[in-house]
Structure formats: structure tokens, C-alpha cells
Design an enzyme around this catalytic site. Structure first.
Site, PDB file in Angstrom:
ATOM      1  N   GLU A 291      70.114  40.399  42.374  1.00  0.00           N
ATOM      2  CA  GLU A 291      70.580  41.190  41.224  1.00  0.00           C
ATOM      3  C   GLU A 291      70.166  40.575  39.902  1.00  0.00           C
ATOM      4  O   GLU A 291      69.840  41.270  38.944  1.00  0.00           O
ATOM      5  CB  GLU A 291      72.111  41.332  41.261  1.00  0.00           C
TER       6      GLU A 291
ATOM      7  N   GLU B 282      76.059  41.685  50.415  1.00  0.00           N
ATOM      8  CA  GLU B 282      77.497  41.720  50.119  1.00  0.00           C
ATOM      9  C   GLU B 282      78.268  42.463  51.224  1.00  0.00           C
ATOM     10  O   GLU B 282      79.375  42.074  51.577  1.00  0.00           O
ATOM     11  CB  GLU B 282      77.739  42.368  48.749  1.00  0.00           C
TER      12      GLU B 282
ATOM     13  N   ALA C 127      72.039  48.046  46.550  1.00  0.00           N
ATOM     14  CA  ALA C 127      72.320  49.274  45.807  1.00  0.00           C
ATOM     15  C   ALA C 127      71.012  49.972  45.447  1.00  0.00           C
ATOM     16  O   ALA C 127      69.969  49.324  45.324  1.00  0.00           O
ATOM     17  CB  ALA C 127      73.098  48.932  44.549  1.00  0.00           C
TER      18      ALA C 127
ATOM     19  N   GLY D  61      73.559  44.249  47.352  1.00  0.00           N
ATOM     20  CA  GLY D  61      74.707  44.908  47.969  1.00  0.00           C
ATOM     21  C   GLY D  61      74.635  44.863  49.490  1.00  0.00           C
ATOM     22  O   GLY D  61      75.666  44.868  50.166  1.00  0.00           O
TER      23      GLY D  61
HETATM   24  C1  LIG Z   1      76.954  47.723  42.826  1.00  0.00           C
HETATM   25  C2  LIG Z   1      77.167  46.288  42.890  1.00  0.00           C
HETATM   26  C3  LIG Z   1      76.120  45.304  42.950  1.00  0.00           C
HETATM   27  C4  LIG Z   1      75.005  45.572  43.810  1.00  0.00           C
HETATM   28  C5  LIG Z   1      73.756  45.442  43.273  1.00  0.00           C
HETATM   29  C6  LIG Z   1      72.538  45.589  44.064  1.00  0.00           C
HETATM   30  O1  LIG Z   1      72.506  45.646  45.253  1.00  0.00           O
HETATM   31  S1  LIG Z   1      71.168  45.693  43.123  1.00  0.00           S
HETATM   32  C7  LIG Z   1      69.833  45.806  44.253  1.00  0.00           C
HETATM   33  C8  LIG Z   1      69.496  44.469  44.788  1.00  0.00           C
HETATM   34  N1  LIG Z   1      68.322  44.577  45.612  1.00  0.00           N
HETATM   35  C9  LIG Z   1      67.107  44.285  45.160  1.00  0.00           C
HETATM   36  O2  LIG Z   1      66.906  43.899  44.018  1.00  0.00           O
HETATM   37  C10 LIG Z   1      65.983  44.453  46.150  1.00  0.00           C
HETATM   38  C11 LIG Z   1      64.825  45.113  45.510  1.00  0.00           C
HETATM   39  N2  LIG Z   1      63.747  45.395  46.457  1.00  0.00           N
HETATM   40  C12 LIG Z   1      62.858  44.456  46.857  1.00  0.00           C
HETATM   41  O3  LIG Z   1      62.932  43.295  46.532  1.00  0.00           O
HETATM   42  C13 LIG Z   1      61.709  44.928  47.717  1.00  0.00           C
HETATM   43  O4  LIG Z   1      61.557  46.297  47.490  1.00  0.00           O
HETATM   44  C14 LIG Z   1      61.920  44.714  49.227  1.00  0.00           C
HETATM   45  C15 LIG Z   1      61.871  43.217  49.513  1.00  0.00           C
HETATM   46  C16 LIG Z   1      63.222  45.293  49.674  1.00  0.00           C
HETATM   47  C17 LIG Z   1      60.783  45.428  50.014  1.00  0.00           C
HETATM   48  O5  LIG Z   1      59.547  45.021  49.545  1.00  0.00           O
HETATM   49  P1  LIG Z   1      58.210  45.727  50.055  1.00  0.00           P
HETATM   50  O6  LIG Z   1      57.088  45.010  49.363  1.00  0.00           O
HETATM   51  O7  LIG Z   1      58.223  45.797  51.519  1.00  0.00           O
HETATM   52  O8  LIG Z   1      58.271  47.236  49.533  1.00  0.00           O
HETATM   53  P2  LIG Z   1      58.419  47.812  48.038  1.00  0.00           P
HETATM   54  O9  LIG Z   1      58.966  46.783  47.114  1.00  0.00           O
HETATM   55  O10 LIG Z   1      57.177  48.515  47.658  1.00  0.00           O
HETATM   56  O11 LIG Z   1      59.609  48.866  48.260  1.00  0.00           O
HETATM   57  C18 LIG Z   1      59.419  50.037  49.020  1.00  0.00           C
HETATM   58  C19 LIG Z   1      60.010  51.208  48.267  1.00  0.00           C
HETATM   59  O12 LIG Z   1      61.424  51.042  48.201  1.00  0.00           O
HETATM   60  C20 LIG Z   1      61.869  51.116  46.864  1.00  0.00           C
HETATM   61  N3  LIG Z   1      63.011  50.216  46.727  1.00  0.00           N
HETATM   62  C21 LIG Z   1      63.118  48.944  47.178  1.00  0.00           C
HETATM   63  N4  LIG Z   1      64.346  48.462  46.939  1.00  0.00           N
HETATM   64  C22 LIG Z   1      65.036  49.451  46.322  1.00  0.00           C
HETATM   65  C23 LIG Z   1      66.356  49.553  45.852  1.00  0.00           C
HETATM   66  N5  LIG Z   1      67.235  48.553  45.970  1.00  0.00           N
HETATM   67  N6  LIG Z   1      66.716  50.693  45.261  1.00  0.00           N
HETATM   68  C24 LIG Z   1      65.861  51.713  45.138  1.00  0.00           C
HETATM   69  N7  LIG Z   1      64.592  51.671  45.592  1.00  0.00           N
HETATM   70  C25 LIG Z   1      64.191  50.553  46.174  1.00  0.00           C
HETATM   71  C26 LIG Z   1      60.653  50.694  46.041  1.00  0.00           C
HETATM   72  O13 LIG Z   1      60.753  51.183  44.734  1.00  0.00           O
HETATM   73  C27 LIG Z   1      59.535  51.326  46.821  1.00  0.00           C
HETATM   74  O14 LIG Z   1      59.502  52.694  46.486  1.00  0.00           O
HETATM   75  P3  LIG Z   1      58.120  53.505  46.281  1.00  0.00           P
HETATM   76  O15 LIG Z   1      57.357  52.741  45.251  1.00  0.00           O
HETATM   77  O16 LIG Z   1      57.489  53.461  47.621  1.00  0.00           O
HETATM   78  O17 LIG Z   1      58.571  54.837  45.846  1.00  0.00           O
END
Ligand SMILES: CCC/C=C/C(=O)SCCNC(=O)CCNC(=O)[C@H](O)C(C)(C)COP(=O)([O-])OP(=O)([O-])OC[C@H]1O[C@@H](n2cnc3c(N)ncnc32)[C@H](O)[C@@H]1OP(=O)([O-])[O-]
Length: 721
Positions: free
Chosen positions: A119, A99, A56, A96
Site C-alpha cells: 500500500e 490482510e 483492494a 488487502g
Molecule cells: C481498503 C484497505 C486497504 C487495502 C489496500 C490495498 O489492498 S491496496 C492494493 C495493494 N495491492 C497492490 O498494490 C498490488 C498491485 N499489483 C501488483 O503489484 C501487480 O499487479 C501484481 C504483482 C499483482 C501482478 O503483476 P503482473 O506483472 O503479473 O501483472 P500486472 O501488474 O500487469 O497486472 C495485471 C493487471 O491487473 C491489474 N491490477 C493488478 N493489481 C491490481 C489491483 N490491486 N487493483 C486493480 N487492478 C490491479 C493491472 O492494472 C493489470 O491490468 P491491465 O493493465 O492488464 O488492465
């Protein structure tokens, strides 16, 4: 649509294919089109640019326009499809994203892909039916581990767990299309996870009871892990539909808990600090890092050993240098032990660590070996004269482009740089102990430090898998400077009537991994004692007639000095603020000797003992720490409150679910923080740390603006000057 009978749906939302409302709408439209098209016999879902999806859109959770299309029903739609749906997982499938893949009937992953339900790390739970599907697929123990820790699972482990059906080394999308073609016409019932029972355990109740104890213990007051646990438990007790309802209920509790907001702030704060700037206009945009092919570490004490280990783990060849053979051999043994342990840990994750090759790790007492290194990290004793001597020497020996870093927790970078011929190459790199474990690297630029040096240090932090935070040069930099008033208040509270165990308890209940006195015992009281002696605050250089509890007209507590004079250095001597089973022991027990000592001390100094409640303990310790933070921002030592928060979360055990001290100040409300500081300052006028910062006062006067706007008030202020 793809070739022949397989429709291809590609998740597309760069950079990580987050499931924004638009992306979800496109997914739903794609599914409906495929369903309605009689020529389509199967569906394959993949992501653009070699990434399945990071889940998400995290920004969406705090957006007022959040309501609208929901992920759960779309996943149900996937699962209900009468045509087989195959997920082709490349890069990442997180939250997500995973999922969605769990809704598919088959999952193929590339060997380098990573999967997970992170999450919990942003204060939520997998709220799109993930807590109900995953235990049905891989069993309760594995699902509980993945959901309550949020850890990323490599594809090979995912295959072993049964999370994916197949792992491929070549083109995942093509393999998924092949599989889709193969399974056309096969019954889908057994592939629909919502219809499967949760695999039974002979001792499910006992297992869950023990698991809950473990989850709570590791949570340190964070709600999400326990609610994740409850959602998985519901899967073991209820039907799929009821479990999904329970999941929603728990998800909504988390969403509005405040902790989710703090953790999501922390997620973006960590990314924001990568985009560093300095007041002179240097920034990440214009500066490029230089490659580090070979590094050196000078000094193999506790810090140096950890730094060498970190560099080896990052695959950077290292020269480890000591002043004589005796220290070198001691250091070598200690480093080898650390590396053996790290190698063992890495082997469990199917990785190898090579360090027996002298081209990768060389031990020496010969400074001339430093001629060809690209970067030196000096990690000797905190002594200015010694550091200057070393910097003078290395600036003569190292090649002109080499970066000269000093690992110091408080000393003046400019003074160290003044001993060299190349102050633009000199930079502070403040590691935290143990340096191969702690994530924080405070990067301190001096007056002459070049933008390239800053960019290179930031790049080094990344290579070491640390989070680098760029800050200006002042005593204690950011982290320790904010820590001084916190520790000082904790000791004052002892004078006034409290006990170490009471104060530690309040701060540990708040969420700190370890309270200030346990921390001081762990770090060693002698470290601060030496520094205070150096500053002339105690010891032989103290002018005769100095009042015991006053220095430079301000309140001072000699308690830590007195403990040191009694040989109580903390864990290493078996006695400090607590007593331990032996020298080097780790289990802190309240010490009647200390209680007695405190009572005598109060009598000697005619201090009237009073009962100090938990609220006062918390506010007296935390508010001066935040107050110092406002001064740091006003002085331009850090370029935003996020920097301070990232430092505290990653280097000082600040509970992440409280977002960091400055975020916490904003949630309490700045007017309240100010009012309390004013109250405590009136009660203790001789304590400068309690006097409210001018910047805090200004922000209150401006109507308590949100944290993201704080810095704009500062620039307006300085523009006027
Ligand atoms: C609804 C029901 C339940 C569902 C819940 C969910 O899914 S909750 C979600 C569960 N998912 C997570 O918790 C995953 C969270 N993400 C991560 O763990 C890491 O970002 C990564 C492993 C995907 C990539 O790592 P990497 O070191 O290669 O790169 P990086 O970390 O620098 O990211 C690059 C850019 O992407 C951006 N961005 C990333 N993800 C999201 C996002 N979901 N959203 C928005 N933005 C996101 C990040 O801010 C950055 O932006 P900037 O600064 O360039 O403007």
C-alpha cells in the site's frame, strides 16, 4: 462448499482477484453461509487461478462510489468465526489480500508465493487492520520493514518470520484443507491476532526513534512511509481497537493527500506504456517479439558494462566485444566486479547468478563471433561517425534477422540506420547509468524500424526487469529533450544571482533525489561540453565575434564551458559546481572559489544580481521541462503524457509521489502553468524554452481538460488539418 466438513471460499476476480465490491460481497456472503451451516466445521479461503489476491481494487480508491462495503469489518468477521479459517496462499497475497490472510486463524503458502503490504507504494497504508495485526504476529521490526517499504516477501522468508504457519511444494489448497480438518475443535483464542499482545522489545522507544529517522530519510517527501510508521507505532501503544481507529484516521489523511492519487496514476501509467503504438499504426496488439537466445554488447565503457551485467542477470547468453585487447581486459575486469557484487546481493535472497561459463558470457575482440547472435547492443562513445562505421560492419556480419540496437542518448537513429542494409532491424535502446540498476529503457523507433523490432526491444526490457517506453526519434528523444531546458534554466538562474546549492536544495525539497548541479557533477561536465563542441556552440569552431552569452540569436550561458576550461569536470576531478574531498570524492561542499567566480562573471557581463526566491527557482526549472513535454506530445514523439511521466519517474529521479511532470502540470492546473510561462517568457524573450507550447495553449483554451483526455484534443486538431 468443499468436501466433508470444510467450506471452501474462492476469491474470484480475474486477472489478480482484486477485492472489488462484488468480490467483497461474495466473501462476506460465503462467510455468513459457512457460519450458519451446522455441517461446516472449518473454512478454507483461497484464490482463483493460482493467485490468492492482489488486494483492494486500486481503481476503486479514486472512484466516487467508493463508499459501501469495507474490508476491515469482513476481516474481523473472519477472525471472530467460531470455526477455524485457513488461508491457502498461492501466487500472491498482497495488500488487502494479505490482510484477509492475517484475519484467518492459519496460513499455508506455496513455496513460490509472494506476500507483502505494498500500500505504501500507492500512497496508502494497510488500512484493513493490517498495521495492527502484522506487528502482533511477527514483531515490530519485521512488520515495520514490510509495511514501510512495501517489499514482496518470498514464502520461505515468510515462514522464517512466522508470517505463515507452513510452506508446501505441492497442492496448497489440498494441504490447507488437510490442515483445516486437523484443527477442527482446537481452541481459536490463541490464533486470533487481535487478542495477542505486540511482542515487546527491550528498547522499543529507542528502536522506534531510529526507525523514524530512517523512514523519513528514505521517503524524499513522500507522506505514506511516515504515516505507515505512525500506524505501527500506535500498535505498540494502544489497544487493538484504538490502534484500528488510529489506522483509519491516518488512512483517510493519505487517501485525500493528493500523493496517493499521484502514485496510483503512476502505477497504471507504468502498465499503460506496455501497450505501445506508433503514429504509423504499429502496435503491441499486432506485433510479436522474436526470441533472444544470444545477445552481444559492443563497447565496454560504463554503459556497456552495465548492459552486459543486466543481460547476464536476465540469463541471456552474452558476447562482450571491445576494439582491442587492452580495453577488453579493462572491461572484463569491471564487468566481473559488477557481477560478483550482483551475485552477492542475489545470494542474500537465496538466488544464484552463474556467469563463469563462457557459453553464458564470452569476451572477444573478434567481430565474426557476432554471426550467430539474435541481437546486438552497440554502446560505444556518442560519436556519429564511429557508430555508423560499427553499424555498417555489423549489418554485414550479423545474420539477416538480428536486431541492431544502439545505446545513444541523443543521436539520430535514422542516420545510424542509413549505414546498414537493414534499417528495419535498427532501433535505439537508451539505457540509463548505471545500466544494471536504473529501471528505464527508452526505446526509439526510426523511420524504417519494424514493429517486430519494437516488440522485441519491449520484450527485452521486460526480461531485464526494466520498464520500456517506446518513443519517436528526435534530438534527445523524450527524457533528455525535456531535461535540456530544465538544466538550461538552472544555469541561467546562477547567472542572475542564485547558487548551485540553493537551486539543488529547492529541487531536492520538491522530491528529486538529486538536484541539477549535483547531478551534473556526478555525470561529468565534460560530457555536455564535448556535445556542445560537436554542435559548434563552443570551442575552436565557434565563429570569431560570437557574443559570449548568445548563440543563434538566443540566450546562451557559457558557464558550464568555462568550468570545463578550468578543468572542473565534477566529481571525477574533485571540482565542478561544488568541491569534493578528492578526485572521485562524493560529498559535495559549496565552493567559495565558484561563488567568487560567479561574482566576477556577473561583473564582467554587467549582470545585475538579484535575490531569486524558491518559487521562481522551482517554476523556472520545472515549467519549461513540462512545456517541452507538450511539444513532444504535439509532435507525436510519445503517444501520451503517461509515457513522459514513466520516463521521468524511472530515469530522471522525478519524485513518484508527484506523478511525473505532466501529471504534476495537470494538478497545478494548465492555466497557471501557461500564465507563469507567459510571464517568464516576457521577462526573458530570448529564451525559446520559456515560450508556451501551442498545444498547452490549446488545452487551456479548451477549458483545462483532465490529463486522460489531452490526446483526444490533439487528434481532433490533426484531423482538421
Ligand atoms: C481498503 C484497505 C486497504 C487495502 C489496500 C490495498 O489492498 S491496496 C492494493 C495493494 N495491492 C497492490 O498494490 C498490488 C498491485 N499489483 C501488483 O503489484 C501487480 O499487479 C501484481 C504483482 C499483482 C501482478 O503483476 P503482473 O506483472 O503479473 O501483472 P500486472 O501488474 O500487469 O497486472 C495485471 C493487471 O491487473 C491489474 N491490477 C493488478 N493489481 C491490481 C489491483 N490491486 N487493483 C486493480 N487492478 C490491479 C493491472 O492494472 C493489470 O491490468 P491491465 O493493465 O492488464 O488492465
Amino acid at each position: 462448499m468443499g468436501a466433508a466438513a470444510v467450506a471452501v471460499i474462492r476469491l474470484r476476480n480475474p486477472p489478480v482477484n482484486a477485492l472489488s465490491l462484488t468480490a467483497l460481497q461474495a466473501l462476506e456472503d460465503g462467510l455468513k453461509r459457512a457460519d450458519a451451516d451446522p455441517s461446516v466445521k472449518a473454512v478454507m479461503i483461497c484464490g482463483e487461478n493460482g493467485k490468492f489476491s492482489a488486494g483492494a481494487d486500486i481503481r476503486g480508491f479514486s472512484s466516487p462510489k467508493r463508499h459501501g462495503i469495507a474490508l476491515g469489518p469482513i476481516i474481523s468477521l473472519i477472525e471472530k468465526s467460531e470455526k477455524p479459517v485457513v488461508a491457502a496462499i498461492e501466487g500472491i497475497a498482497l495488500g488487502g489480500g494479505l490482510e484477509v490472510a492475517l484475519g484467518c486463524h492459519y496460513r499455508i503458502a506455496h513455496v513460490k508465493a509472494r506476500m507483502g503490504l505494498p500500500e505504501v507504494t500507492i500512497g496508502l497504508l494497510p488500512g484493513a487492520q493490517g498495521t495492527q495485526r502484522l506487528p502482533r504476529l511477527i514483531g515490530v521490526p519485521a512488520a515495520l520493514d514490510i509495511i514501510t517499504t512495501g517489499r514482496h516477501i518470498p514464502a520461505t522468508e515468510a515462514l522464517k518470520l512466522g508470517l505463515v504457519d507452513e510452506v508446501v511444494e505441492e497442492n496448497t489448497v489440498e494441504a490447507a484443507i488437510r490442515l483445516a480438518n486437523k484443527v477442527i475443535g482446537q481452541p481459536l483464542g490463541p490464533r486470533r491476532l487481535s487478542l495477542k499482545p505486540v511482542p515487546k522489545l527491550p528498547n522499543m522507544e529507542a528502536f522506534l526513534r531510529e526507525a523514524l529517522v530512517k523512514v523519513k530519510k528514505q521517503a524524499h517527501g513522500c507522506l505514506a512511509p511516515e504515516l505507515c510508521f505512525q500506524a505501527v507505532k500506535a500498535a505498540t501503544e494502544q489497544t487493538f481497537a484504538d490502534g484500528v481507529r488510529k489506522e483509519q484516521e491516518l488512512f483517510n489523511i493519505l487517501l485525500t493527500s493528493g500523493q496517493a492519487q499521484a502514485l496510483q496514476y503512476a502505477f497504471f501509467a507504468e502498465r499503460a506504456v506496455q501497450k505501445w503504438t506508433t503514429p504509423s499504426g504499429a502496435s503491441w496488439k499486432s506485433a510479436s517479439p522474436q526470441p533472444i537466445h544470444k545477445a552481444a554488447v559492443i563497447g565496454l565503457g560504463t554503459m556497456g558494462r552495465g548492459i552486459v551485467t543486466s543481460l547476464v542477470k536476465a540469463n541471456i547468453p552474452v558476447v562482450a566485444l571491445e576494439q582491442n585487447l587492452e580495453y577488453l581486459n579493462m572491461g572484463r575486469k569491471a564487468v566481473m566486479l559488477l557481477l560478483e557484487r550482483e551475485a552477492m546481493k542475489m545470494e542474500q535472497g537465496a538466488q544464484t547468478l552463474r556467469f563463469h561459463n563462457p557459453a553464458r558470457l564470452q569476451f572477444t575482440v573478434d567481430f565474426d563471433v557476432l554471426q550467430d547472435v539474435d541481437l546486438v547492443i552497440e554502446a560505444v562513445f556518442e560519436n556519429m561517425a564511429l557508430k555508423k562505421e560499427i553499424f555498417q560492419k555489423i549489418s554485414r556480419i550479423c545474420k539477416p534477422g538480428a536486431f541492431l540496437c544502439t545505446n545513444t542518448s541523443a543521436l539520430n537513429i535514422d542516420e545510424i540506420a542509413s549505414a546498414t542494409r537493414c534499417p528495419q532491424q535498427v532501433i535505439g535502446t537508451h539505457f540509463f547509468s548505471p545500466a544494471h540498476v536504473m529501471r528505464l529503457l527508452e526505446i526509439i523507433y526510426g523511420l524504417h524500424t519494424s514493429a517486430t523490432a519494437i516488440a522485441t526491444a519491449m520484450q527485452l526490457a521486460k526480461a531485464l526487469k526494466k520498464v520500456g517506453v517506446v518513443v519517436g526519434n528526435c534530438f534527445g528523444f523524450v527524457g533528455n529533450r525535456m531535461m535540456f531546458p530544465y538544466v538550461q534554466q538552472a544555469v541561467f538562474l546562477l547567472e542572475e544571482g542564485s547558487r548551485p546549492e540553493a537551486i539543488d536544495q529547492v529541487l531536492e525539497d520538491f522530491g528529486f533525489k538529486i538536484g541539477p548541479f549535483r547531478m551534473s557533477d556526478l555525470a561529468g561536465l565534460d560530457v555536455g561540453w564535448r556535445s556542445r563542441k560537436g554542435q559548434g556552440l563552443t570551442g575552436a569552431s565557434l565563429p570569431p565575434g560570437t557574443p559570449a552569452r548568445q548563440r543563434h540569436g538566443h540566450r546562451y550561458s557559457p558557464l558550464p564551458d568555462l568550468l570545463c576550461e578550468n578543468g572542473r569536470f565534477g566529481q571525477k576531478t574533485g571540482k565542478g559546481w561544488y568541491q569534493y574531498e578528492k578526485a572521485g570524492g562524493r560529498t559535495a561542499k559549496p565552493d567559495p572559489w565558484l561563488h567568487n567566480f560567479l561574482a566576477q562573471y556577473r561583473d564582467t557581463h554587467h549582470i545585475k544580481t538579484r535575490f531569486i526566491d524558491q518559487e521562481e527557482i522551482l517554476e523556472r526549472c520545472l515549467f519549461p521541462l513540462m512545456n517541452e513535454g507538450f511539444d513532444i506530445l504535439a509532435e507525436g514523439i510519445a503517444s501520451g503524457p503517461e509515457h513522459l511521466d514513466v520516463i521521468y519517474i524511472n530515469g530522471y529521479g522525478w519524485p513518484k509521489h508527484r506523478g511525473g511532470p505532466m501529471f504534476h502540470a495537470s494538478t497545478i492546473g494548465l492555466p497557471r502553468v501557461l500564465a507563469k510561462l507567459q510571464k517568464y517568457s516576457e521577462a526573458h524573450p530570448d529564451v525559446p524554452g520559456l515560450r508556451p507550447s501551442a498545444f498547452l495553449k490549446k488545452l487551456v483554451a479548451m477549458g483545462n481538460p483532465p490529463l486522460k483526455d489531452w490526446m483526444s484534443y490533439l487528434s481532433r486538431q490533426s484531423n482538421k488539418l
